[in-house]
Motif scaffolding. Structure first.
Motif, PDB file in Angstrom:
ATOM      1  N   THR A  11      -4.046  -8.953  -0.127  1.00 32.04           N
ATOM      2  CA  THR A  11      -3.546  -8.927   1.245  1.00 32.04           C
ATOM      3  C   THR A  11      -3.225  -7.487   1.633  1.00 32.04           C
ATOM      4  OG1 THR A  11      -1.311  -9.387   0.443  1.00 32.04           O
ATOM      5  CG2 THR A  11      -2.611 -11.267   1.189  1.00 32.04           C
ATOM      6  N   PRO A  12      -3.109  -7.214   2.937  1.00 34.70           N
ATOM      7  CA  PRO A  12      -2.836  -5.839   3.373  1.00 34.70           C
ATOM      8  C   PRO A  12      -1.388  -5.438   3.158  1.00 34.70           C
ATOM      9  CG  PRO A  12      -3.021  -7.289   5.272  1.00 34.70           C
ATOM     10  CD  PRO A  12      -3.397  -8.113   4.079  1.00 34.70           C
ATOM     11  N   ALA A  13      -1.188  -4.153   2.896  1.00 31.34           N
ATOM     12  CA  ALA A  13       0.159  -3.591   2.840  1.00 31.34           C
ATOM     13  C   ALA A  13       0.664  -3.364   4.261  1.00 31.34           C
ATOM     14  CB  ALA A  13       0.147  -2.287   2.059  1.00 31.34           C
ATOM     15  N   ALA A  14       1.933  -2.996   4.358  1.00 26.28           N
ATOM     16  CA  ALA A  14       2.510  -2.701   5.673  1.00 26.28           C
ATOM     17  C   ALA A  14       1.797  -1.503   6.289  1.00 26.28           C
ATOM     18  CB  ALA A  14       4.003  -2.413   5.534  1.00 26.28           C
ATOM     19  N   ALA A  15       1.804  -1.467   7.605  1.00 27.45           N
ATOM     20  CA  ALA A  15       1.140  -0.377   8.324  1.00 27.45           C
ATOM     21  C   ALA A  15       1.721   0.966   7.900  1.00 27.45           C
ATOM     22  CB  ALA A  15       1.298  -0.577   9.823  1.00 27.45           C
ATOM     23  N   ASN A  16       0.825   1.923   7.639  1.00 31.43           N
ATOM     24  CA  ASN A  16       1.200   3.275   7.241  1.00 31.43           C
ATOM     25  C   ASN A  16       0.851   4.191   8.412  1.00 31.43           C
ATOM     26  OD1 ASN A  16       1.851   5.583   5.828  1.00 31.43           O
ATOM     27  ND2 ASN A  16       0.792   4.960   3.961  1.00 31.43           N
ATOM     28  N   ILE A  17       1.869   4.682   9.103  1.00 32.12           N
ATOM     29  CA  ILE A  17       1.666   5.399  10.366  1.00 32.12           C
ATOM     30  C   ILE A  17       0.998   6.750  10.115  1.00 32.12           C
ATOM     31  CG2 ILE A  17       2.812   6.419  12.376  1.00 32.12           C
ATOM     32  CD1 ILE A  17       5.028   4.345  11.988  1.00 32.12           C
ATOM     33  N   ILE A  18      -0.045   7.022  10.898  1.00 35.87           N
ATOM     34  CA  ILE A  18      -0.730   8.313  10.832  1.00 35.87           C
ATOM     35  C   ILE A  18       0.128   9.361  11.544  1.00 35.87           C
ATOM     36  CG2 ILE A  18      -2.783   9.594  11.538  1.00 35.87           C
ATOM     37  CD1 ILE A  18      -4.352   6.978  11.321  1.00 35.87           C
ATOM     38  N   THR A  19       0.452  10.431  10.832  1.00 34.59           N
ATOM     39  CA  THR A  19       1.295  11.481  11.412  1.00 34.59           C
ATOM     40  C   THR A  19       0.485  12.663  11.931  1.00 34.59           C
ATOM     41  OG1 THR A  19       1.580  12.505   9.236  1.00 34.59           O
ATOM     42  CG2 THR A  19       3.213  10.865   9.909  1.00 34.59           C
TER      43      THR A  19
ATOM     44  N   ASN B 208      -2.462   3.533  12.738  1.00 33.55           N
ATOM     45  CA  ASN B 208      -2.018   3.182  11.385  1.00 33.55           C
ATOM     46  C   ASN B 208      -3.195   3.085  10.433  1.00 33.55           C
ATOM     47  OD1 ASN B 208       0.866   2.468  12.111  1.00 33.55           O
ATOM     48  ND2 ASN B 208      -0.236   0.973  13.362  1.00 33.55           N
ATOM     49  N   VAL B 209      -2.913   3.421   9.186  1.00 29.46           N
ATOM     50  CA  VAL B 209      -3.797   3.093   8.074  1.00 29.46           C
ATOM     51  C   VAL B 209      -3.231   1.844   7.401  1.00 29.46           C
ATOM     52  CG1 VAL B 209      -4.616   3.815   5.797  1.00 29.46           C
ATOM     53  CG2 VAL B 209      -4.554   5.451   7.682  1.00 29.46           C
ATOM     54  N   ILE B 210      -4.067   0.834   7.220  1.00 30.52           N
ATOM     55  CA  ILE B 210      -3.648  -0.395   6.540  1.00 30.52           C
ATOM     56  C   ILE B 210      -4.328  -0.430   5.181  1.00 30.52           C
ATOM     57  CG2 ILE B 210      -3.408  -2.880   6.695  1.00 30.52           C
ATOM     58  CD1 ILE B 210      -2.085  -1.416   9.017  1.00 30.52           C
ATOM     59  N   VAL B 211      -3.571  -0.207   4.136  1.00 32.11           N
ATOM     60  CA  VAL B 211      -4.121  -0.240   2.786  1.00 32.11           C
ATOM     61  C   VAL B 211      -4.282  -1.689   2.348  1.00 32.11           C
ATOM     62  CG1 VAL B 211      -3.728   0.381   0.377  1.00 32.11           C
ATOM     63  CG2 VAL B 211      -3.128   1.993   2.201  1.00 32.11           C
TER      64      VAL B 211
END
Length: 840
Positions: free
Chosen positions: A140-148, A230-233
């Motif tokens: 499953t996907p991880a939490a959204a990782n915001i692109i800075t 966001n990057v979704i890992v």
């Protein structure tokens, strides 16, 4: 008048090796077609579909493992994501591009991991094991990782908020509340890409995981976009019990009770009501708590038992309405009823194998019902509701006579038992339903615990005795599967198999292969191509890296996916002891050398060194070669060529003198080096490590410490070297692209010539080989009868095509004479044909 013998001059060519290495039992079968297309030995070689043979691929080191009982499996999550799963004690290590990206606690102890049975279905990975409830592994996907922000060309990195593990390769997707970063090619939402984590908060983006591993085809970054992106890992793994909607029902032992004369049931449900609660009452004790989740059928109705009240009362929900009256007036005979508890449970056991067939999950063989086979409801793989016989309902079948071992899904569902193989119908091209389901026995063969595989339109399996490998292929004329013993001509190569996997190879040899791991640590390689009558077996062994040592590496497990393959391989890990001076000798018949501190009755590998002359022995001792020694009296030892002779004290070397200023160096076994290695077409060594970068004059790979390694550097084959205790290998000059690894010795020996003459086969006739021809392809050098040809290897290595001829002028004992072609250098070798000009 003196009669003279007639001598015929004949030209012969062998350009087809499609039968591989033949059994010694066929050495006299000169009129067998395979004799003309086989060889006496083919160690570490592959037959190729076009007819010739070549040196096998090498392997690259991946990771160490701690326990020889580990298991390997693979999961093709989607077209671009191929995972390697390493199952160890209560743990699963998940690798992508040979990098560990996740670890999952499993509660599968090491004792049972090789009993796990895997069924991938789309994005779910289902695991069966007889003592455990079936489980599913889900990503499953991880939490959204915001692109800075981004770091544009030439770095081309996207910066993110949440730290990631540097070096990982991860599948990712993108979301945005504005506009995504500008890239070339452009990235989009809802599309899977792959990230190489280059820093705790920075990634590079690639179209495939292989590109990420090689750092090629990187996406160019030119702008950060706008708004929040966001990057979704995609790398959160969960292993959980499968949430079955319903389980199949089975009457284990109650029928004898409720079928007795006078035994009755009654129900409280209103006639004609579906999904209504009801109470089922029996005239005598028959119910147990184990019936909850099971089925009751009788009185015209069907109900799922949902609660246990006491031994004469349970509650249920109706599936089909009962047609009898309620209450005491509606009693009906137990003999006309069915009372089943769930077929699977901790008490009764769980399915031990499975398959995915016609949109149904098939499961089979519990501890209590070893011949049980169940197929889920159509399109609902976790629902085994067999309460009715509607076309979409689950299927329960018990027609197999004995223990089911494995399932194979092809055009039909194949059920492999310990005493027989069954198949669902192939004559009617219709889906399986509860009403149409039936199985026919195809043959009485039993299989062993190695899971069958499917390749080249055939199912390949190991028989119960683990002595033969057979195939099942559909025969239109007979309308059944036809079985063939495909290992009979090379019966010595698959030897007590313990693991098996298929391998499709479209690049290196354009072949279809089956890898079979033998219990003795060898690898049996089977090439098949039914249309071309290719049926070739060749053995593979893996070196332990000690020149002249008799012990070899041991293959333990294999797993493949597409054209990638991984092996668990063990190698003896030895270390040199203190050199001990040779102080004297005792010649025949004692034949011992004297040295201090060698206790009696100890056998060990040993080498000899000298700064003057080695002991004079028969056969002669050589430097850098391993022998076996055994202490036969205090400070006296004998020398042997192999461990068996040392242990049995037979075939001692004859000792004529002690030499001058010589030492014996015993080597001690420090256990096994246990590793996972991936097959690699480019590597010409096993257990290989590679370096690419700025020029260096040494490389360091700690796992190779103490091993004798072969080296290829910038296209040059360097002299063998011994890796230092810290793994350092000195190169002698500066190089940029370096591969080091353990030697692969490839060797093919032909069978004695037998030519079809008008007088018949002439295997035993005297022959004289005048000229020998060897046609090679993309080969720089090889050994013929122990001599380098076309010439000694020259650096840098340049593969060429050609035909080598030699007026070999061997003697006239044609039944004994063989041609041996070998390759010990870390380079390729492909032989297209061998020709002879022979006098007979």
């Amino acid at each position: 008048m003196v009669e003279r013998a007639l001598v015929a001059n004949i030209n012969v060519i062998q350009s087809t090796f499609s039968f591989g290495e033949l059994s010694p039992l066929l050495y006299a079968q000169a009129n067998f077609d395979g004799y003309q297309k086989g060889v006496k030995s083919a160690q570490n070689c592959l037959t190729i579909p076009q007819g010739g043979f070549r040196k096998r691929w090498g392997t690259n080191y991946v990771i160490d493992i701690a326990d020889e009982r580990a298991e390997l499996s693979t999961f093709g999550y989607d077209i671009g994501t191929q995972y390697l799963f390493v199952w160890t004690n209560n743990s699963l290590n998940i690798l992508l591009e040979n990098i560990s990206v996740a670890t999952v606690v499993t509660t599968y102890p090491i004792e049972i991991v090789q009993q796990l049975y895997f069924v991938p279905i789309q994005t779910r990975y289902i695991i069966f094991q007889a003592t455990k409830r079936p489980r599913q592994l889900i990503r499953t996907p991880a939490a959204a990782n915001i692109i800075t922000g981004v770091t544009a060309t030439p770095v081309d990195e996207i910066n993110v908020t949440t730290a990631l593990t540097v070096g990982n390769i991860l599948p990712i997707t993108f979301t945005t509340a504005g506009t995504l970063p500008t890239t070339s090619p452009q990235i989009y939402v809802n599309t899977t890409y792959f990230a190489l984590v280059t820093g705790a908060n920075s990634i590079r983006v690639y179209p495939t995981s292989a590109d990420a591993a090689a750092d090629t085809n990187r996406f160019f970054i030119t702008a950060a976009g706008a708004g929040v992106s966001n990057v979704i890992v995609q790398n959160v793994w969960t292993l959980s019990d499968i949430p079955f909607s319903n389980l199949p029902a089975y009457d284990f032992d109650a029928f004898a009770t409720y079928s007795a004369a006078g035994f009755t049931f009654q129900v409280s449900a209103v006639v004609g009501t579906i999904n209504a609660p009801t109470t089922i009452t029996s005239s005598a004790a028959v119910f147990t708590a184990a019936h909850v989740g099971g089925l009751f059928t009788g009185g015209g109705g069907v109900a799922r038992i949902i609660g246990f009240t006491n031994n004469t009362n349970v509650t249920a929900t109706t599936y089909l309405p009962f047609t009898v009256a309620t209450g005491a007036a509606g009693r009906f005979a137990g003999a006309d009823s069915f009372l089943g508890e769930p077929a699977w449970s901790d008490a009764r056991g769980w399915p031990s194998c499975g398959a995915y067939h016609q949109e149904r999950l098939a499961a089979a063989a519990t501890r209590s019902i070893p011949n049980g086979l169940w197929l889920s409801t159509l399109f609902q793989v976790y629902d085994f509701d067999d309460s009715e016989d509607l076309d979409t309902n689950s299927i329960s079948d018990y027609s197999a006579k004995t223990q089911i071992i494995a399932l194979s899904s092809t055009k039909s569902l194949i059920v492999h038992c310990d005493q027989g193989i069954y198949s669902t119908s192939l004559t009617a091209n219709v889906p399986l339903t509860p009403r149409t389901f039936n199985m026919d026995e195809q043959n009485p063969d039993g299989i062993n615990l190695v899971q069958p595989v499917f390749i080249d339109n055939q199912i390949i399996y190991v028989d119960k005795a683990a002595s033969n490998v057979k195939n099942m292929a559909w025969d239109i004329v007979q309308s059944s599967y036809v079985n063939t013993n495909i290992s009979i001509q090379s019966s010595h190569i698959p030897s007590d198999p313990i693991d098996m996997a298929t391998f499709s190879e479209p690049f290196y040899t354009d072949g279809l292969y089956v890898f079979i791991v033998n219990r003795d640590g060898t690898l049996a390689i089977y090439q098949t191509l039914l249309e071309q009558n290719i049926n070739a077996w060749t053995p593979a062994i893996s070196s332990n890296g000690f020149v002249g040592a008799k012990n070899i590496g041991s293959f333990k497990r294999v797993a493949t996916i597409g054209n990638r393959a991984w092996f668990i391989i063990f190698r003896p890990k030895l270390t040199a002891g203190t050199p001990r001076a040779i102080t004297g000798y005792r010649g025949a018949p004692v034949n011992t050398l004297s040295s201090t501190a060698i206790p009696a009755f100890v056998a060990a590998l040993a080498q000899f060194t000298t700064i003057d002359t080695l002991p004079d022995t028969v056969p002669p001792l050589l430097l850098n070669i391993f022998y076996y020694i055994k202490g036969v009296a205090p400070s006296q030892f004998a020398v042997y060529s192999n461990l068996s002779d040392a242990l049995n004290d037979v075939n001692r070397f004859t000792i004529n003198s002690a030499g001058l200023l010589s030492n014996v160096v015993p080597w001690f076994n420090l256990g096994a080096l246990k590793s996972i290695e991936e097959l690699d077409y480019a590597s010409k060594t096993d257990f290989s490590f590679s370096y690419s970068g700025a020029p260096v004059d040494s490389v360091t790979f700690l796992p190779l410490a103490g091993f004798v390694v072969q080296i290829v550097a910038d296209g040059n084959v360097l002299p063998e070297a011994v890796a230092a205790p810290d793994g350092t290998i000195l190169l002698g000059a500066f190089y940029s692209n370096i591969t080091v690894g353990l030697q692969i010795t490839a060797q093919v020996t032909t069978l004695p010539l037998s030519m079809g003459l008008p007088t018949g086969p002439n295997l035993y006739n005297r022959k004289h080989i005048r000229t020998l021809y060897v046609q090679f392809y993309q080969t720089a050098s090889f050994m013929l009868q122990g001599y380098p040809v076309p010439a000694p290897l020259v650096n840098p290595v340049v593969p060429t095509d050609g035909i080598y001829s030699n007026t070999i002028m061997e003697g006239w004992d044609g039944s004994q004479f063989n041609i041996t072609i070998s390759q010990t250098q870390p380079i390729d070798m492909t032989i297209l044909g061998i020709g002879y000009n022979v006098e007979v």
